[in-house]
Design an enzyme around this catalytic site. Sequence first.
Site, PDB file in Angstrom:
ATOM      1  N   TYR A   1       2.973  36.957 141.655  1.00 45.39           N
ATOM      2  CA  TYR A   1       1.624  36.764 142.650  1.00 45.39           C
ATOM      3  C   TYR A   1       1.457  38.469 143.311  1.00 45.39           C
ATOM      4  O   TYR A   1       2.446  39.443 143.178  1.00 45.39           O
ATOM      5  CB  TYR A   1       1.742  36.080 143.632  1.00 45.39           C
ATOM      6  CG  TYR A   1       3.161  35.897 144.362  1.00 45.39           C
ATOM      7  CD1 TYR A   1       3.727  36.664 145.366  1.00 45.39           C
ATOM      8  CD2 TYR A   1       4.123  35.063 143.603  1.00 45.39           C
ATOM      9  CE1 TYR A   1       4.863  36.606 145.769  1.00 45.39           C
ATOM     10  CE2 TYR A   1       5.261  34.809 144.254  1.00 45.39           C
ATOM     11  CZ  TYR A   1       5.849  35.530 145.363  1.00 45.39           C
ATOM     12  OH  TYR A   1       7.064  35.826 145.830  1.00 45.39           O
TER      13      TYR A   1
ATOM     14  N   CYS B   1      10.248  34.933 138.989  1.00 43.12           N
ATOM     15  CA  CYS B   1       9.273  34.661 140.437  1.00 43.12           C
ATOM     16  C   CYS B   1       9.273  35.666 141.398  1.00 43.12           C
ATOM     17  O   CYS B   1      10.520  36.125 141.531  1.00 43.12           O
ATOM     18  CB  CYS B   1       9.394  33.180 140.907  1.00 43.12           C
ATOM     19  SG  CYS B   1       8.245  32.822 141.971  1.00 43.12           S
TER      20      CYS B   1
ATOM     21  N   TYR C   1       1.206  28.550 147.143  1.00 41.73           N
ATOM     22  CA  TYR C   1       2.781  28.798 147.550  1.00 41.73           C
ATOM     23  C   TYR C   1       3.552  28.203 146.651  1.00 41.73           C
ATOM     24  O   TYR C   1       3.352  27.013 146.529  1.00 41.73           O
ATOM     25  CB  TYR C   1       3.063  28.374 149.056  1.00 41.73           C
ATOM     26  CG  TYR C   1       2.291  29.607 149.948  1.00 41.73           C
ATOM     27  CD1 TYR C   1       2.988  30.808 150.302  1.00 41.73           C
ATOM     28  CD2 TYR C   1       0.900  29.137 150.336  1.00 41.73           C
ATOM     29  CE1 TYR C   1       2.320  31.743 151.445  1.00 41.73           C
ATOM     30  CE2 TYR C   1       0.398  29.963 151.293  1.00 41.73           C
ATOM     31  CZ  TYR C   1       0.970  31.254 151.658  1.00 41.73           C
ATOM     32  OH  TYR C   1       0.420  32.274 152.444  1.00 41.73           O
ATOM     33  N   SER C   2       4.773  28.759 145.917  1.00 44.61           N
ATOM     34  CA  SER C   2       5.696  27.932 145.310  1.00 44.61           C
ATOM     35  C   SER C   2       6.231  27.112 146.253  1.00 44.61           C
ATOM     36  O   SER C   2       6.665  27.604 147.380  1.00 44.61           O
ATOM     37  CB  SER C   2       6.534  28.929 144.698  1.00 44.61           C
ATOM     38  OG  SER C   2       5.901  29.738 143.695  1.00 44.61           O
TER      39      SER C   2
END
Length: 446
Positions: free
Chosen positions: A446, A404, A221-222
Amino acid sequence: DNTTKTINITLFIQSPIQTTKMKFLPIIAISLTNAYFSVAFSPLSASSTKIFRPPTKISFKEENETLDKTARDKKAGAGVATLPSGNLLLFDPNEQGKFQGTNFLELRTSAGAAFVPPPPPAATIIAEIPPADAIVEDTEHFLEHLDVDGNLPLNFAKPQAPATATVLGRAKLITDDAPGDIEHVVLRLPEGFHYVEGQSLSVIPPGTDPKTGRNHKPRLYSIASTRYGDLLDGSTISLCVRRAEYYDPVTGIVDPAKKGVCSNFLCDVKAGDVVSVAGPVGKTMLLPKDPTKDVIMIATGTGIAPFRGFMHRLFMENTLARHMFGGTAWLVLGVPVSGGLLYKEEFDCMMRNAAPGQLKIDYAISREMTNSIDGGKLYVQHVIAQNGKELFERLDAGAHVYFCGLKGMMPPILETLENVAKERGLVWSDKLAELKKNDQWHVEVY
């Protein structure tokens, strides 16, 4: 008269040339024969650090006594000095010498043996109580060392031996009319577990994988907070998590057998729960080392996580990073409906904090906005297309661009960038290679 004249000159060398095992001093041998003069350099080793000043001999023979000095100099190609000697216009030892700005060298020269070094300046006095008109601010600084000189905190804990974090709180980020569920989760990390903006955290959900019988694999997880955390004490970390659910296309009902194990675990945690974590990891999504460069952030949904950390560091916290930032931060965030705008209240506050023109935010709310290109829904790639000229000008000036979100965002973005490049007479593949080479291109999907 064909006699040889010899002049002894002592050369004062300010700084010897240092190597690891010995020092070398240049011996300058100048010989004037039928040519005007020639210069040769040869090293002399010294066994100690004491500076050795060797004598140098200069020999010359007058070639033609019928020429006056000026004519002889011109014939030799030396030219004529245009500045009188001794006026320090070519070289001022006080300003350019080793004792810069101290006047020591000039004073030593003029005073000779009678020179006495002046007393040192008075010690700086630090007032215990600042003056009434002084502006005093508390500044976070105790974690600024984490990324000094290219160093990064990496792998405090590994997935095979994870650390234990404690849940401090969780809050829903979107309204009920927005699709899905997105939660903001704050964890207390164990002592010594630190990270920097743009890195990621591994979370290992509890239980075992029914297919393998082994522990679940870690999910990455960012990180959605700065190194100081939401509590500013340097011991917490925040995540922005979307609950992964699968809706049966026929019934429209959630199939619990296909839900995301880790995301559902995090979206349901309560204060006091423990979470197994590893990391931090990541080197590709870091803020630029040059604080004058623009920062362009393009996100969809929970892809906002690293950019929340960026923007808190640049516009909210009282750190050197905030005070030194001289570029422009530009955020493009894509969500389906207004109720899905993540951290909007925080971004509104940042807009008030930022200097004029230093923060720019564009929202692409697909179900509520239309683009000016074909009149259809507005997505992040349309914002890029509508601002293509500005985007490329900033990139040409050294801006860093970050992406992102879900990996499905990249194909239409790349297609849009290629079209903009073509309009500007550029080959996109060449431009992309240039951005990657200059470390201006950062992608985490992702």
